[in-house]
Design a protein around this motif. Sequence first.
Motif, PDB file in Angstrom:
ATOM      1  N   ALA A 167      18.340  57.188  10.467  1.00 19.15           N
ATOM      2  CA  ALA A 167      17.872  58.327   9.680  1.00 19.15           C
ATOM      3  C   ALA A 167      16.378  58.500   9.870  1.00 19.15           C
ATOM      4  O   ALA A 167      15.666  57.564  10.261  1.00 19.15           O
ATOM      5  CB  ALA A 167      18.190  58.121   8.201  1.00 19.15           C
ATOM      6  N   ALA A 168      15.901  59.699   9.601  1.00 15.55           N
ATOM      7  CA  ALA A 168      14.472  59.983   9.595  1.00 15.55           C
ATOM      8  C   ALA A 168      14.085  60.437   8.197  1.00 15.55           C
ATOM      9  O   ALA A 168      14.852  61.118   7.519  1.00 15.55           O
ATOM     10  CB  ALA A 168      14.123  61.070  10.610  1.00 15.55           C
ATOM     11  N   CYS A 169      12.904  60.026   7.765  1.00 13.02           N
ATOM     12  CA  CYS A 169      12.380  60.451   6.464  1.00 13.02           C
ATOM     13  C   CYS A 169      11.005  61.079   6.663  1.00 13.02           C
ATOM     14  O   CYS A 169      10.196  60.580   7.452  1.00 13.02           O
ATOM     15  CB  CYS A 169      12.259  59.269   5.511  1.00 13.02           C
ATOM     16  N   ALA A 170      10.759  62.167   5.962  1.00 14.04           N
ATOM     17  CA  ALA A 170       9.471  62.843   6.051  1.00 14.04           C
ATOM     18  C   ALA A 170       8.423  62.123   5.210  1.00 14.04           C
ATOM     19  O   ALA A 170       8.744  61.482   4.210  1.00 14.04           O
ATOM     20  CB  ALA A 170       9.609  64.284   5.579  1.00 14.04           C
ATOM     21  N   ASN A 171       7.184  62.243   5.644  1.00 15.32           N
ATOM     22  CA  ASN A 171       6.036  61.720   4.889  1.00 15.32           C
ATOM     23  C   ASN A 171       6.244  60.255   4.512  1.00 15.32           C
ATOM     24  O   ASN A 171       6.482  59.434   5.370  1.00 15.32           O
ATOM     25  CB  ASN A 171       5.772  62.611   3.676  1.00 15.32           C
ATOM     26  N   GLN A 172       6.172  59.917   3.213  1.00 15.00           N
ATOM     27  CA  GLN A 172       6.413  58.543   2.798  1.00 15.00           C
ATOM     28  C   GLN A 172       7.695  58.427   1.970  1.00 15.00           C
ATOM     29  O   GLN A 172       7.847  57.491   1.183  1.00 15.00           O
ATOM     30  CB  GLN A 172       5.208  58.007   1.992  1.00 15.00           C
ATOM     31  N   ASP A 173       8.617  59.366   2.135  1.00 17.94           N
ATOM     32  CA  ASP A 173       9.868  59.299   1.385  1.00 17.94           C
ATOM     33  C   ASP A 173      10.549  57.956   1.652  1.00 17.94           C
ATOM     34  O   ASP A 173      10.796  57.611   2.816  1.00 17.94           O
ATOM     35  CB  ASP A 173      10.810  60.432   1.794  1.00 17.94           C
ATOM     36  N   PRO A 174      10.852  57.185   0.618  1.00 17.47           N
ATOM     37  CA  PRO A 174      11.516  55.896   0.834  1.00 17.47           C
ATOM     38  C   PRO A 174      12.986  56.099   1.203  1.00 17.47           C
ATOM     39  O   PRO A 174      13.656  56.960   0.630  1.00 17.47           O
ATOM     40  CB  PRO A 174      11.370  55.197  -0.519  1.00 17.47           C
ATOM     41  N   LEU A 175      13.463  55.324   2.138  1.00 13.79           N
ATOM     42  CA  LEU A 175      14.817  55.521   2.668  1.00 13.79           C
ATOM     43  C   LEU A 175      15.890  55.410   1.588  1.00 13.79           C
ATOM     44  O   LEU A 175      16.721  56.305   1.431  1.00 13.79           O
ATOM     45  CB  LEU A 175      15.103  54.509   3.782  1.00 13.79           C
ATOM     46  N   GLN A 176      15.865  54.321   0.839  1.00 11.45           N
ATOM     47  CA  GLN A 176      16.936  54.097  -0.132  1.00 11.45           C
ATOM     48  C   GLN A 176      16.868  55.100  -1.282  1.00 11.45           C
ATOM     49  O   GLN A 176      17.891  55.608  -1.734  1.00 11.45           O
ATOM     50  CB  GLN A 176      16.874  52.668  -0.675  1.00 11.45           C
ATOM     51  N   GLY A 177      15.665  55.402  -1.726  1.00  9.85           N
ATOM     52  CA  GLY A 177      15.505  56.319  -2.851  1.00  9.85           C
ATOM     53  C   GLY A 177      15.857  57.757  -2.523  1.00  9.85           C
ATOM     54  O   GLY A 177      16.180  58.542  -3.419  1.00  9.85           O
ATOM     55  N   THR A 178      15.828  58.117  -1.234  1.00  3.32           N
ATOM     56  CA  THR A 178      16.089  59.511  -0.856  1.00  3.32           C
ATOM     57  C   THR A 178      17.401  59.711  -0.103  1.00  3.32           C
ATOM     58  O   THR A 178      17.926  60.822  -0.063  1.00  3.32           O
ATOM     59  CB  THR A 178      14.930  60.074   0.001  1.00  3.32           C
ATOM     60  N   THR A 179      17.950  58.639   0.510  1.00  5.60           N
ATOM     61  CA  THR A 179      19.208  58.777   1.258  1.00  5.60           C
ATOM     62  C   THR A 179      20.303  57.845   0.755  1.00  5.60           C
ATOM     63  O   THR A 179      21.471  58.051   1.086  1.00  5.60           O
ATOM     64  CB  THR A 179      19.005  58.486   2.765  1.00  5.60           C
ATOM     65  N   GLY A 180      19.935  56.812   0.017  1.00  8.79           N
ATOM     66  CA  GLY A 180      20.908  55.825  -0.427  1.00  8.79           C
ATOM     67  C   GLY A 180      21.131  54.702   0.570  1.00  8.79           C
ATOM     68  O   GLY A 180      21.768  53.700   0.246  1.00  8.79           O
ATOM     69  N   LEU A 181      20.606  54.852   1.791  1.00 15.81           N
ATOM     70  CA  LEU A 181      20.746  53.800   2.804  1.00 15.81           C
ATOM     71  C   LEU A 181      19.799  52.643   2.495  1.00 15.81           C
ATOM     72  O   LEU A 181      18.663  52.860   2.081  1.00 15.81           O
ATOM     73  CB  LEU A 181      20.427  54.348   4.199  1.00 15.81           C
ATOM     74  N   ILE A 182      20.265  51.423   2.713  1.00 14.96           N
ATOM     75  CA  ILE A 182      19.426  50.244   2.495  1.00 14.96           C
ATOM     76  C   ILE A 182      18.579  50.024   3.749  1.00 14.96           C
ATOM     77  O   ILE A 182      19.116  49.935   4.854  1.00 14.96           O
ATOM     78  CB  ILE A 182      20.287  49.009   2.212  1.00 14.96           C
ATOM     79  N   PRO A 183      17.250  49.963   3.620  1.00 13.95           N
ATOM     80  CA  PRO A 183      16.381  49.865   4.801  1.00 13.95           C
ATOM     81  C   PRO A 183      16.459  48.498   5.486  1.00 13.95           C
ATOM     82  O   PRO A 183      16.359  47.464   4.840  1.00 13.95           O
ATOM     83  CB  PRO A 183      14.976  50.109   4.231  1.00 13.95           C
ATOM     84  N   LEU A 184      16.650  48.537   6.796  1.00 12.05           N
ATOM     85  CA  LEU A 184      16.672  47.319   7.604  1.00 12.05           C
ATOM     86  C   LEU A 184      15.478  47.280   8.553  1.00 12.05           C
ATOM     87  O   LEU A 184      14.808  46.265   8.682  1.00 12.05           O
ATOM     88  CB  LEU A 184      17.964  47.233   8.420  1.00 12.05           C
ATOM     89  N   LEU A 185      15.230  48.398   9.233  1.00 10.29           N
ATOM     90  CA  LEU A 185      14.144  48.490  10.208  1.00 10.29           C
ATOM     91  C   LEU A 185      13.492  49.859  10.106  1.00 10.29           C
ATOM     92  O   LEU A 185      14.167  50.882  10.245  1.00 10.29           O
ATOM     93  CB  LEU A 185      14.682  48.279  11.632  1.00 10.29           C
ATOM     94  N   GLY A 186      12.194  49.869   9.857  1.00  9.24           N
ATOM     95  CA  GLY A 186      11.467  51.131   9.764  1.00  9.24           C
ATOM     96  C   GLY A 186      10.396  51.224  10.835  1.00  9.24           C
ATOM     97  O   GLY A 186       9.704  50.239  11.121  1.00  9.24           O
ATOM     98  N   ILE A 187      10.270  52.399  11.426  1.00 12.64           N
ATOM     99  CA  ILE A 187       9.223  52.638  12.420  1.00 12.64           C
ATOM    100  C   ILE A 187       8.321  53.746  11.898  1.00 12.64           C
ATOM    101  O   ILE A 187       8.754  54.885  11.705  1.00 12.64           O
ATOM    102  CB  ILE A 187       9.813  53.023  13.792  1.00 12.64           C
ATOM    103  N   ASP A 188       7.077  53.393  11.648  1.00  5.83           N
ATOM    104  CA  ASP A 188       6.085  54.321  11.112  1.00  5.83           C
ATOM    105  C   ASP A 188       5.595  55.231  12.229  1.00  5.83           C
ATOM    106  O   ASP A 188       5.045  54.761  13.220  1.00  5.83           O
ATOM    107  CB  ASP A 188       4.913  53.515  10.541  1.00  5.83           C
ATOM    108  N   VAL A 189       5.812  56.535  12.091  1.00  4.17           N
ATOM    109  CA  VAL A 189       5.324  57.463  13.115  1.00  4.17           C
ATOM    110  C   VAL A 189       4.256  58.418  12.574  1.00  4.17           C
ATOM    111  O   VAL A 189       4.035  59.490  13.114  1.00  4.17           O
ATOM    112  CB  VAL A 189       6.484  58.257  13.784  1.00  4.17           C
ATOM    113  N   TRP A 190       3.598  58.000  11.483  1.00  2.70           N
ATOM    114  CA  TRP A 190       2.375  58.693  11.094  1.00  2.70           C
ATOM    115  C   TRP A 190       1.336  58.453  12.197  1.00  2.70           C
ATOM    116  O   TRP A 190       1.302  57.378  12.800  1.00  2.70           O
ATOM    117  CB  TRP A 190       1.839  58.126   9.778  1.00  2.70           C
ATOM    118  N   GLU A 191       0.468  59.413  12.436  1.00  2.99           N
ATOM    119  CA  GLU A 191      -0.516  59.233  13.507  1.00  2.99           C
ATOM    120  C   GLU A 191      -1.437  58.043  13.260  1.00  2.99           C
ATOM    121  O   GLU A 191      -1.923  57.415  14.200  1.00  2.99           O
ATOM    122  CB  GLU A 191      -1.340  60.510  13.706  1.00  2.99           C
TER     123      GLU A 191
END
Length: 227
Positions: A167-191
């Motif tokens: 999944a992709a999340c905009a800005n700093q939206d937390p994965l679990q709080g906005t999609t219900g998915l439990i985060p395992l691996l996150g890749i920060d693509v902010w500049e």
Amino acid sequence: SSCFFSSRSSAKLIAPLGCLVSRQKHTLPDLPYDYGALEPHINAEIMQLHHSKHHATYVNNLNVAEEKYKEALAKEKNIHSDVTAQVSLQPALKFNGGGHINHTIFWTNLSPNGGGEPKGELMEAIKRDFGSFANFKEKLTAVSVGVQGSGWGWLGYNKEQGRLQIAACANQDPLQGTTGLIPLLGIDVWEHAYYLQYKNVRPDYLKAIWNVINWENVSSRYATCKK
């Protein structure tokens, strides 16, 4: 119910008044490695600014927002509760709370001894849900490259369906709080996560980051959320 998440957890951003009154302020977690430990893939200057400036700002602003929220909740003791103030603070709680959650996960998802491929149950799950590790890597990279503006690419666990999802999340939206998915691996693509080293070429940064992914951490998160 539990209180607001600590600096090392990713619980929900909703808490009863008792928790808000008794809880301690959030603090910036220490990195489990030196700022220069991920070189040449992510340089020390980026890591220092990213951790000590950007993440620290999310922590500070989250504490301020929570203090204001606590004050608004305290007015509920009166007949006229300040619901307007509570609602107006939600964006700040979501943005700064999400920034704190996301980065706390991100630092542990990286390691100077990372890279390669995962082993065991996580690898079997990746093969089951994506066909192969190569397909998974290609899909998560593509989703992360495709984030418009600022955001994150994620590998998450869908507990209801018992499978991995990207999944992709905009800005700093937390994965679990906005999609219900439990985060395992996150890749920060902010500049701010790559610009000093890779300029505006996000694909080069994403190619490099796979060399420092901490698969032991990701596997541990997977094992925990399956329980």
